[in-house]
Enzyme design. Structure first.
Site, PDB file in Angstrom:
ATOM      1  N   PRO A  11       0.792  -1.232   0.000  1.00 58.23           N
ATOM      2  CA  PRO A  11       0.000   0.000   0.000  1.00 58.23           C
ATOM      3  C   PRO A  11       0.823   1.279   0.000  1.00 58.23           C
ATOM      4  CG  PRO A  11      -0.153  -1.119   2.114  1.00 58.23           C
ATOM      5  CD  PRO A  11       0.522  -2.069   1.164  1.00 58.23           C
ATOM      6  N   ASN A  12       0.345   2.222  -0.778  1.00 62.42           N
ATOM      7  CA  ASN A  12       0.867   3.582  -0.900  1.00 62.42           C
ATOM      8  C   ASN A  12       2.138   3.682  -1.746  1.00 62.42           C
ATOM      9  OD1 ASN A  12      -1.170   4.868   0.738  1.00 62.42           O
ATOM     10  ND2 ASN A  12      -0.218   3.826   2.479  1.00 62.42           N
ATOM     11  N   ARG A  19       5.522  11.943  -3.120  1.00 61.49           N
ATOM     12  CA  ARG A  19       5.426  12.459  -1.754  1.00 61.49           C
ATOM     13  C   ARG A  19       6.643  11.957  -0.974  1.00 61.49           C
ATOM     14  NH1 ARG A  19       1.528  14.495  -3.580  1.00 61.49           N
ATOM     15  NH2 ARG A  19      -0.633  14.595  -2.910  1.00 61.49           N
ATOM     16  N   TYR A  24      11.712   8.336   0.731  1.00 55.90           N
ATOM     17  CA  TYR A  24      11.608   7.280  -0.280  1.00 55.90           C
ATOM     18  C   TYR A  24      12.273   7.614  -1.618  1.00 55.90           C
ATOM     19  CZ  TYR A  24       8.297   5.518   3.152  1.00 55.90           C
ATOM     20  OH  TYR A  24       7.739   5.064   4.311  1.00 55.90           O
ATOM     21  N   ASN A  75       7.959  -5.869  -1.272  1.00 56.30           N
ATOM     22  CA  ASN A  75       7.944  -4.771  -0.300  1.00 56.30           C
ATOM     23  C   ASN A  75       6.492  -4.660   0.161  1.00 56.30           C
ATOM     24  OD1 ASN A  75       7.885  -2.468   1.187  1.00 56.30           O
ATOM     25  ND2 ASN A  75       9.087  -1.233  -0.246  1.00 56.30           N
ATOM     26  N   ALA A  78       3.303  -1.041   4.679  1.00 56.56           N
ATOM     27  CA  ALA A  78       2.811  -1.069   6.068  1.00 56.56           C
ATOM     28  C   ALA A  78       2.306  -2.457   6.476  1.00 56.56           C
ATOM     29  CB  ALA A  78       1.709  -0.027   6.251  1.00 56.56           C
ATOM     30  N   HIS A  81       4.270  -4.835   8.920  1.00 59.64           N
ATOM     31  CA  HIS A  81       4.229  -4.742  10.378  1.00 59.64           C
ATOM     32  C   HIS A  81       2.912  -5.244  10.977  1.00 59.64           C
ATOM     33  CE1 HIS A  81       7.564  -2.269   9.189  1.00 59.64           C
ATOM     34  NE2 HIS A  81       6.764  -1.380   8.637  1.00 59.64           N
ATOM     35  N   ASP A  88       1.161 -15.847   6.211  1.00 58.84           N
ATOM     36  CA  ASP A  88       0.594 -17.183   5.961  1.00 58.84           C
ATOM     37  C   ASP A  88       0.656 -17.523   4.472  1.00 58.84           C
ATOM     38  OD1 ASP A  88       0.096 -17.594   8.631  1.00 58.84           O
ATOM     39  OD2 ASP A  88      -2.054 -17.171   8.514  1.00 58.84           O
ATOM     40  N   GLU A  99      12.615  -9.883   1.018  1.00 59.67           N
ATOM     41  CA  GLU A  99      11.838  -8.733   1.502  1.00 59.67           C
ATOM     42  C   GLU A  99      12.674  -7.467   1.308  1.00 59.67           C
ATOM     43  OE1 GLU A  99      10.941  -9.277   5.641  1.00 59.67           O
ATOM     44  OE2 GLU A  99      10.207  -7.218   5.904  1.00 59.67           O
ATOM     45  N   HIS A 101      12.836  -3.179   1.787  1.00 60.34           N
ATOM     46  CA  HIS A 101      12.327  -1.883   2.265  1.00 60.34           C
ATOM     47  C   HIS A 101      13.245  -0.793   1.743  1.00 60.34           C
ATOM     48  CE1 HIS A 101       9.397  -3.815   4.693  1.00 60.34           C
ATOM     49  NE2 HIS A 101      10.334  -4.652   5.107  1.00 60.34           N
ATOM     50  N   ILE A 102      12.640   0.238   1.208  1.00 62.84           N
ATOM     51  CA  ILE A 102      13.416   1.338   0.631  1.00 62.84           C
ATOM     52  C   ILE A 102      14.146   2.087   1.751  1.00 62.84           C
ATOM     53  CG2 ILE A 102      13.223   3.511  -0.647  1.00 62.84           C
ATOM     54  CD1 ILE A 102      10.621   2.251  -1.914  1.00 62.84           C
ATOM     55  N   SER A 103      13.424   2.355   2.816  1.00 65.85           N
ATOM     56  CA  SER A 103      14.017   3.068   3.953  1.00 65.85           C
ATOM     57  C   SER A 103      14.612   2.071   4.941  1.00 65.85           C
ATOM     58  CB  SER A 103      12.948   3.920   4.648  1.00 65.85           C
ATOM     59  OG  SER A 103      11.950   3.080   5.219  1.00 65.85           O
ATOM     60  N   ARG A 108      13.830   4.001  12.113  1.00 60.47           N
ATOM     61  CA  ARG A 108      12.578   4.754  12.177  1.00 60.47           C
ATOM     62  C   ARG A 108      11.779   4.363  13.432  1.00 60.47           C
ATOM     63  NH1 ARG A 108       9.798   4.577   6.439  1.00 60.47           N
ATOM     64  NH2 ARG A 108       8.649   6.318   7.382  1.00 60.47           N
ATOM     65  N   ARG A 112       7.957   0.041  13.278  1.00 60.27           N
ATOM     66  CA  ARG A 112       8.463  -0.462  11.992  1.00 60.27           C
ATOM     67  C   ARG A 112       9.586  -1.487  12.182  1.00 60.27           C
ATOM     68  NH1 ARG A 112       6.100   3.164   8.236  1.00 60.27           N
ATOM     69  NH2 ARG A 112       5.847   5.218   9.152  1.00 60.27           N
TER      70      ARG A 112
HETATM   71  O1  CA2 Z   1      10.776   1.596   3.507  1.00 59.98           O
HETATM   72  C1  CA2 Z   1       9.885   0.935   2.945  1.00 59.98           C
HETATM   73  O2  CA2 Z   1      10.001   0.499   1.801  1.00 59.98           O
HETATM   74  C2  CA2 Z   1       8.551   0.694   3.664  1.00 59.98           C
HETATM   75  O3  CA2 Z   1       8.129  -0.632   3.354  1.00 59.98           O
HETATM   76  C3  CA2 Z   1       7.583   1.715   3.105  1.00 59.98           C
HETATM   77  C4  CA2 Z   1       6.217   1.698   3.805  1.00 59.98           C
HETATM   78  C5  CA2 Z   1       6.389   1.762   5.322  1.00 59.98           C
HETATM   79  O4  CA2 Z   1       5.117   1.616   5.936  1.00 59.98           O
HETATM   80  C6  CA2 Z   1       7.321   0.692   5.829  1.00 59.98           C
HETATM   81  O5  CA2 Z   1       7.459   0.835   7.226  1.00 59.98           O
HETATM   82  C7  CA2 Z   1       8.675   0.809   5.177  1.00 59.98           C
HETATM   83  C8  CA2 Z   1       5.396   2.919   3.375  1.00 59.98           C
HETATM   84  C9  CA2 Z   1       5.176   3.007   1.905  1.00 59.98           C
HETATM   85  C10 CA2 Z   1       4.542   4.315   1.628  1.00 59.98           C
HETATM   86  O6  CA2 Z   1       5.046   4.774   0.417  1.00 59.98           O
HETATM   87  C11 CA2 Z   1       4.946   6.110   0.148  1.00 59.98           C
HETATM   88  C12 CA2 Z   1       5.660   6.531  -0.924  1.00 59.98           C
HETATM   89  C13 CA2 Z   1       5.639   7.852  -1.262  1.00 59.98           C
HETATM   90  C14 CA2 Z   1       4.893   8.745  -0.527  1.00 59.98           C
HETATM   91  C15 CA2 Z   1       4.164   8.287   0.549  1.00 59.98           C
HETATM   92  C16 CA2 Z   1       4.183   6.960   0.893  1.00 59.98           C
END
Ligand code: CA2
Length: 150
Positions: A11-12, A19, A24, A75, A78, A81, A88, A99, A101-103, A108, A112
Site C-alpha cells: 500500500p501507498n 510524496r 523514499y 515490499n 505497512a 508490520h 501465511d 523482503e 524496504h526502501i528506507s 525509524r 516499523r
Molecule cells: O521503507 C519501505 O520500503 C517501507 O516498506 C515503506 C512503507 C512503510 O510503511 C514501511 O514501514 C517501510 C510505506 C510506503 C509508503 O510509500 C509512500 C511513498 C511515497 C509517498 C508516501 C508513501
C-alpha cells in the site's frame, strides 16, 4: 526450470516519487519497475510487477505465484508490520522470498522494527533505497543459477 519472479509492492507505494522524497527518494514506481525489468533481462529473469493497496490483492498475487514462480521480491509496505495473512500466504510459497524496504526501517519508529514477513523471508534488504529491488533480483538470480548447477 522457471525463471519467473514476482515483484510485489504494498500500500501507498504507487505514490513513490510523488510524496516524502526525503524518505523514499525521487523515483516513481514506474521508474522502479522499469529498472527491475532492465536488471531482470540482464539476469535472464522474467518478471511480473504488481502493486496493491489491498491486503487481498497482495495475497492473491502470492497464490498466483505459487503455481508458476521461481521467486518473489516483496515490499509489503505497512502490511509488513501488521499482516499475519501475508505471512501465511508466503509460508505456502516454497521458492526464495526476498523482503525489500526502501528506507531503513530500523532507524525509524519502533512499530516499523517488527516484520511478520521476515519470519518467512530468505533475505531482507532495508535502507538501500530503490536499489534494494535490483539487489534482491540479483540474489534471486544467483540462487536460481546455483540450484540449476546442482
Ligand atoms: O521503507 C519501505 O520500503 C517501507 O516498506 C515503506 C512503507 C512503510 O510503511 C514501511 O514501514 C517501510 C510505506 C510506503 C509508503 O510509500 C509512500 C511513498 C511515497 C509517498 C508516501 C508513501
Amino acid at each position: 526450470m522457471s525463471r519467473l519472479v514476482y515483484v510485489l509492492n504494498g500500500p501507498n507505494l504507487n505514490l513513490l516519487g510523488k510524496r516524502q522524497p526525503h524518505i523514499y527518494g525521487h523515483e516513481t514506481l514506474a521508474d522502479v519497475e522499469a529498472n527491475c525489468r532492465r536488471v531482470a533481462s540482464e539476469l535472464r529473469l522474467e518478471i511480473r510487477c504488481h502493486q496493491s493497496n489491498r491486503e487481498y490483492g497482495i495475497i492473491d498475487c502470492i497464490h498466483e505465484a505459487r503455481e508458476i514462480a521461481a521467486g518473489i521480491v516483496i515490499n509489503p509496505a505497512a502490511f509488513t508490520h501488521t499482516s499475519v495473512a501475508i505471512l501465511d500466504a508466503l509460508n505456502t510459497f516454497e521458492p526464495p522470498v526476498i523482503e525489500v524496504h526502501i528506507s531503513n526501517v530500523h532507524k525509524r519508529e519502533e512499530f516499523r522494527h517488527h516484520s511478520y514477513v521476515s519470519l518467512r523471508a530468505d533475505g531482507v534488504i532495508a535502507g538501500l533505497g530503490t536499489q534494494g529491488y535490483q539487489l534482491a533480483l540479483r540474489r534471486l538470480a544467483h540462487l536460481l543459477d546455483r540450484a540449476a548447477a546442482k
